[in-house]
Design an enzyme around this catalytic site. Structure first.
Site, PDB file in Angstrom:
ATOM      1  N   ASP A  49     105.844 -46.350   7.683  1.00 25.38           N
ATOM      2  CA  ASP A  49     105.288 -45.107   7.135  1.00 25.38           C
ATOM      3  C   ASP A  49     106.371 -44.377   6.340  1.00 25.38           C
ATOM      4  OD1 ASP A  49     102.816 -45.458   8.266  1.00 25.38           O
ATOM      5  OD2 ASP A  49     103.134 -44.054   9.920  1.00 25.38           O
ATOM      6  N   MET A  50     105.959 -43.556   5.370  1.00 26.77           N
ATOM      7  CA  MET A  50     106.935 -42.754   4.631  1.00 26.77           C
ATOM      8  C   MET A  50     106.795 -41.303   5.082  1.00 26.77           C
ATOM      9  SD  MET A  50     109.425 -43.065   2.607  1.00 26.77           S
ATOM     10  CE  MET A  50     109.380 -44.460   1.460  1.00 26.77           C
ATOM     11  N   ARG A  83     101.797 -49.772   0.425  1.00 27.49           N
ATOM     12  CA  ARG A  83     100.697 -48.808   0.585  1.00 27.49           C
ATOM     13  C   ARG A  83     100.967 -47.624  -0.354  1.00 27.49           C
ATOM     14  NH1 ARG A  83     100.953 -46.007   6.127  1.00 27.49           N
ATOM     15  NH2 ARG A  83     100.144 -47.981   6.893  1.00 27.49           N
ATOM     16  N   LYS A 131      98.673 -40.399  -1.422  1.00 28.21           N
ATOM     17  CA  LYS A 131      99.032 -39.210  -2.210  1.00 28.21           C
ATOM     18  C   LYS A 131     100.288 -38.560  -1.651  1.00 28.21           C
ATOM     19  CE  LYS A 131      94.412 -37.947  -3.821  1.00 28.21           C
ATOM     20  NZ  LYS A 131      93.397 -36.886  -3.929  1.00 28.21           N
ATOM     21  N   GLY A 132     100.433 -38.553  -0.311  1.00 27.91           N
ATOM     22  CA  GLY A 132     101.574 -37.888   0.326  1.00 27.91           C
ATOM     23  C   GLY A 132     101.110 -36.708   1.139  1.00 27.91           C
ATOM     24  N   ALA A 133     101.640 -36.564   2.359  1.00 28.55           N
ATOM     25  CA  ALA A 133     101.097 -35.594   3.307  1.00 28.55           C
ATOM     26  C   ALA A 133     102.024 -34.421   3.607  1.00 28.55           C
ATOM     27  CB  ALA A 133     100.766 -36.307   4.616  1.00 28.55           C
ATOM     28  N   THR A 170      93.512 -44.034   0.417  1.00 26.56           N
ATOM     29  CA  THR A 170      92.942 -42.755  -0.036  1.00 26.56           C
ATOM     30  C   THR A 170      91.485 -42.660   0.410  1.00 26.56           C
ATOM     31  OG1 THR A 170      92.489 -41.339  -1.956  1.00 26.56           O
ATOM     32  CG2 THR A 170      92.286 -43.707  -2.324  1.00 26.56           C
ATOM     33  N   HIS A 171      91.027 -41.405   0.576  1.00 25.70           N
ATOM     34  CA  HIS A 171      89.593 -41.180   0.856  1.00 25.70           C
ATOM     35  C   HIS A 171      88.911 -40.592  -0.359  1.00 25.70           C
ATOM     36  CE1 HIS A 171      92.127 -40.602   4.419  1.00 25.70           C
ATOM     37  NE2 HIS A 171      91.233 -41.382   4.993  1.00 25.70           N
ATOM     38  N   ARG A 218     101.305 -30.778  13.652  1.00 23.32           N
ATOM     39  CA  ARG A 218     102.334 -30.930  12.609  1.00 23.32           C
ATOM     40  C   ARG A 218     101.715 -31.358  11.285  1.00 23.32           C
ATOM     41  NH1 ARG A 218     105.550 -33.052  16.451  1.00 23.32           N
ATOM     42  NH2 ARG A 218     105.036 -35.142  15.752  1.00 23.32           N
ATOM     43  N   ARG A 219     100.694 -32.242  11.377  1.00 24.21           N
ATOM     44  CA  ARG A 219     100.020 -32.650  10.133  1.00 24.21           C
ATOM     45  C   ARG A 219      99.434 -31.406   9.449  1.00 24.21           C
ATOM     46  NH1 ARG A 219     101.940 -36.736  11.852  1.00 24.21           N
ATOM     47  NH2 ARG A 219     103.594 -35.764  10.665  1.00 24.21           N
TER      48      ARG A 219
HETATM   49  C1  LIG Z   1      95.948 -45.434   5.734  1.00 22.05           C
HETATM   50  C2  LIG Z   1      96.715 -44.206   5.381  1.00 22.05           C
HETATM   51  C3  LIG Z   1      98.069 -44.171   5.622  1.00 22.05           C
HETATM   52  C4  LIG Z   1      98.818 -43.059   5.248  1.00 22.05           C
HETATM   53  N1  LIG Z   1     100.181 -43.078   5.403  1.00 22.05           N
HETATM   54  C5  LIG Z   1     100.914 -42.033   4.943  1.00 22.05           C
HETATM   55  C6  LIG Z   1     102.333 -42.075   4.970  1.00 22.05           C
HETATM   56  O1  LIG Z   1     102.967 -43.036   5.419  1.00 22.05           O
HETATM   57  N2  LIG Z   1     103.000 -41.003   4.466  1.00 22.05           N
HETATM   58  C7  LIG Z   1     102.338 -39.902   3.942  1.00 22.05           C
HETATM   59  O2  LIG Z   1     103.001 -38.977   3.454  1.00 22.05           O
HETATM   60  N3  LIG Z   1     100.996 -39.845   3.930  1.00 22.05           N
HETATM   61  C8  LIG Z   1     100.266 -40.871   4.410  1.00 22.05           C
HETATM   62  N4  LIG Z   1      98.894 -40.804   4.369  1.00 22.05           N
HETATM   63  C9  LIG Z   1      98.221 -39.512   4.059  1.00 22.05           C
HETATM   64  C10 LIG Z   1      98.002 -39.313   2.578  1.00 22.05           C
HETATM   65  O3  LIG Z   1      99.240 -39.133   1.949  1.00 22.05           O
HETATM   66  C11 LIG Z   1      97.100 -38.092   2.280  1.00 22.05           C
HETATM   67  O4  LIG Z   1      97.696 -36.948   2.808  1.00 22.05           O
HETATM   68  C12 LIG Z   1      95.700 -38.193   2.857  1.00 22.05           C
HETATM   69  O5  LIG Z   1      95.201 -39.498   2.809  1.00 22.05           O
HETATM   70  C13 LIG Z   1      94.769 -37.282   2.067  1.00 22.05           C
HETATM   71  O6  LIG Z   1      94.704 -37.673   0.696  1.00 22.05           O
HETATM   72  P1  LIG Z   1      93.443 -38.455   0.063  1.00 22.05           P
HETATM   73  O7  LIG Z   1      93.968 -39.370  -0.969  1.00 22.05           O
HETATM   74  O8  LIG Z   1      92.723 -39.134   1.145  1.00 22.05           O
HETATM   75  O9  LIG Z   1      92.551 -37.384  -0.616  1.00 22.05           O
HETATM   76  P2  LIG Z   1      92.450 -35.784  -0.593  1.00 22.05           P
HETATM   77  O10 LIG Z   1      93.281 -35.256  -1.708  1.00 22.05           O
HETATM   78  O11 LIG Z   1      92.691 -35.225   0.779  1.00 22.05           O
HETATM   79  O12 LIG Z   1      90.940 -35.629  -0.921  1.00 22.05           O
HETATM   80  C14 LIG Z   1      90.463 -35.945  -2.222  1.00 22.05           C
HETATM   81  C15 LIG Z   1      88.954 -35.984  -2.240  1.00 22.05           C
HETATM   82  O13 LIG Z   1      88.499 -36.987  -1.320  1.00 22.05           O
HETATM   83  C16 LIG Z   1      87.267 -36.574  -0.747  1.00 22.05           C
HETATM   84  N5  LIG Z   1      87.422 -36.514   0.697  1.00 22.05           N
HETATM   85  C17 LIG Z   1      88.569 -36.434   1.381  1.00 22.05           C
HETATM   86  N6  LIG Z   1      88.326 -36.419   2.696  1.00 22.05           N
HETATM   87  C18 LIG Z   1      86.992 -36.456   2.831  1.00 22.05           C
HETATM   88  C19 LIG Z   1      86.125 -36.460   3.944  1.00 22.05           C
HETATM   89  N7  LIG Z   1      86.580 -36.409   5.180  1.00 22.05           N
HETATM   90  N8  LIG Z   1      84.800 -36.541   3.718  1.00 22.05           N
HETATM   91  C20 LIG Z   1      84.306 -36.601   2.479  1.00 22.05           C
HETATM   92  N9  LIG Z   1      85.093 -36.598   1.378  1.00 22.05           N
HETATM   93  C21 LIG Z   1      86.404 -36.528   1.550  1.00 22.05           C
HETATM   94  C22 LIG Z   1      86.930 -35.233  -1.357  1.00 22.05           C
HETATM   95  O14 LIG Z   1      86.117 -35.446  -2.481  1.00 22.05           O
HETATM   96  C23 LIG Z   1      88.277 -34.712  -1.779  1.00 22.05           C
HETATM   97  O15 LIG Z   1      88.207 -33.769  -2.799  1.00 22.05           O
HETATM   98  C24 LIG Z   1      98.143 -41.923   4.679  1.00 22.05           C
HETATM   99  C25 LIG Z   1      96.778 -41.979   4.437  1.00 22.05           C
HETATM  100  C26 LIG Z   1      96.072 -43.086   4.754  1.00 22.05           C
HETATM  101  C27 LIG Z   1      94.604 -43.119   4.437  1.00 22.05           C
END
Ligand SMILES: Cc1cc2nc3c(=O)[nH]c(=O)nc-3n(C[C@H](O)[C@H](O)[C@H](O)COP(=O)(O)OP(=O)(O)OC[C@H]3O[C@@H](n4cnc5c(N)ncnc54)[C@H](O)[C@@H]3O)c2cc1C
Length: 306
Positions: free
Chosen positions: A132-133, A182, A185-187, A224-225, A286-287
């Site tokens: 993980d990053m 992987r 976007k970054g959390a 991404t979602h 924390r998240r």
């Molecule tokens: C498998 C995985 C591993 C990850 N590992 C890391 C890591 O190592 N380091 C790190 O910094 N981050 C990690 N993340 C987190 C990531 O960086 C984002 O913070 C997180 O995924 C939210 O970004 P998003 O791209 O999903 O879209 P967001 O910007 O949160 O959402 C964009 C759009 O997606 C849609 N959407 C989002 N959620 C929903 C929902 N629940 N229901 C319906 N529509 C929705 C909406 O239309 C929204 O406007 C990981 C995420 C995943 C999925």
């Protein structure tokens, strides 16, 4: 302001007790965390794998500040990997590891040694590890440890965060044969000096990085979602002639489960990131504190399965 309130709450045992016993919490935790014990993780993995999903498991830990804590985390991963192998859940299930949980903050060599032991156990069980990053102060150290691990365990996966300005260049570096990357976007809450601040800039960066990875030689993992980015991913994968064995989508456990099933139904590989462990309180808080927008992210997931 919201951030300091959440952070204060994350350190308060009174608030923890209150949150932990509220009926609403049980639903939230059950939705996003597989359970407290290794058995819970195995159970959730079995159900997902039976439904055709791939899995990556994350053992939740508190801040790791001593070697004993770091070694305990390593041992949990070693035992998890052995059990996954024995249960026939590999290679469908792999593990995701945070180097900070293995000692990176106080002893990089210890973090490397622990990560190496986990890679060896994953290899023996017939599966892989993804690092993980975390926040941007750890990026160089994490990529350096990744490079060392890949000498013996070339399938060790990296994570790159599209919000960082450096990431396009890191994608170019890592888009080599056999390299699992992987893209998310970054959390974390990052300063403007290192990270794009607007969602539009982050999304555009994600698309540029996705193009670099999909047109490269490695194995892209699109985490991404975001419906728009998923649609672009599907389109770009067709364009670059990447079948389901040459890239995958990834989403978090409990977030957009119906979309996860849809992608599997369409023939894509979809890997669910499954956190487990009894430290869920600190993890969720924390998240939320790292990026208060995460509050909306989890809240939206609770009311929608799409
Ligand atoms: C498998 C995985 C591993 C990850 N590992 C890391 C890591 O190592 N380091 C790190 O910094 N981050 C990690 N993340 C987190 C990531 O960086 C984002 O913070 C997180 O995924 C939210 O970004 P998003 O791209 O999903 O879209 P967001 O910007 O949160 O959402 C964009 C759009 O997606 C849609 N959407 C989002 N959620 C929903 C929902 N629940 N229901 C319906 N529509 C929705 C909406 O239309 C929204 O406007 C990981 C995420 C995943 C999925």
């Amino acid at each position: 302001m919201l951030r300091s309130v959440i952070l204060a709450a994350s350190r308060s045992s009174q608030v923890e007790r209150l949150v932990a016993t509220a009926p609403f919490t049980r639903d939230v935790v059950r939705r996003f965390v597989a359970g407290a014990k290794t058995d819970d993780a195995l159970h959730a993995t079995r159900a997902l794998v039976d439904d055709g999903l791939a899995v990556t498991l994350d053992n939740l830990g508190e801040d790791t500040v001593t070697p004993d804590q770091a070694n305990a985390t390593r041992d949990e991963y070693l035992s998890l990997l052995r059990l996954l192998g024995e249960a026939g859940l590999t290679p469908a299930a792999e593990v995701s590891v945070k180097l900070s949980a293995l000692g990176q903050m106080f002893d990089e060599q210890l973090a490397y040694d622990n990560a190496r032991a986990i890679c060896a156990a994953a290899d023996a069980a017939g599966t892989t590890v993804t690092l993980d990053m975390e926040d941007h102060t750890t990026t160089d150290s994490t990529l350096e440890i990744l490079g060392r691990l890949r000498k013996d365990y070339p399938s060790t996966g990296a994570v790159l965060q599209a919000y960082l300005r450096r990431t396009e260049s890191d994608c170019r570096e890592l888009a080599s044969a056999g390299s699992r990357v992987r893209l998310c976007k970054g959390a974390y809450n990052e300063p403007e000096s290192v990270a794009y601040q607007s969602t539009l800039e982050v999304d555009k960066s994600y698309v540029r990085c996705m193009n670099i990875l999909l047109s490269g030689e490695g194995y892209p993992m699109l985490a991404t979602h975001d419906p728009r980015l998923i649609a672009i991913g599907e389109d770009r994968a067709r364009w670059f002639d990447r079948g389901p064995d040459r890239f995958e989508f990834q989403m978090l456990y409990g977030i957009r489960p119906e979309e996860q099933t849809r992608l599997v139904g369409e023939g894509y590989t979809l890997r669910t990131y499954v956190p487990y462990g009894d430290q869920w309180y600190g993890y969720l808080m924390r998240r939320l504190a790292e990026r208060p927008a995460n509050l909306a992210f989890f809240a939206r997931a609770l009311v929608s399965k799409k």
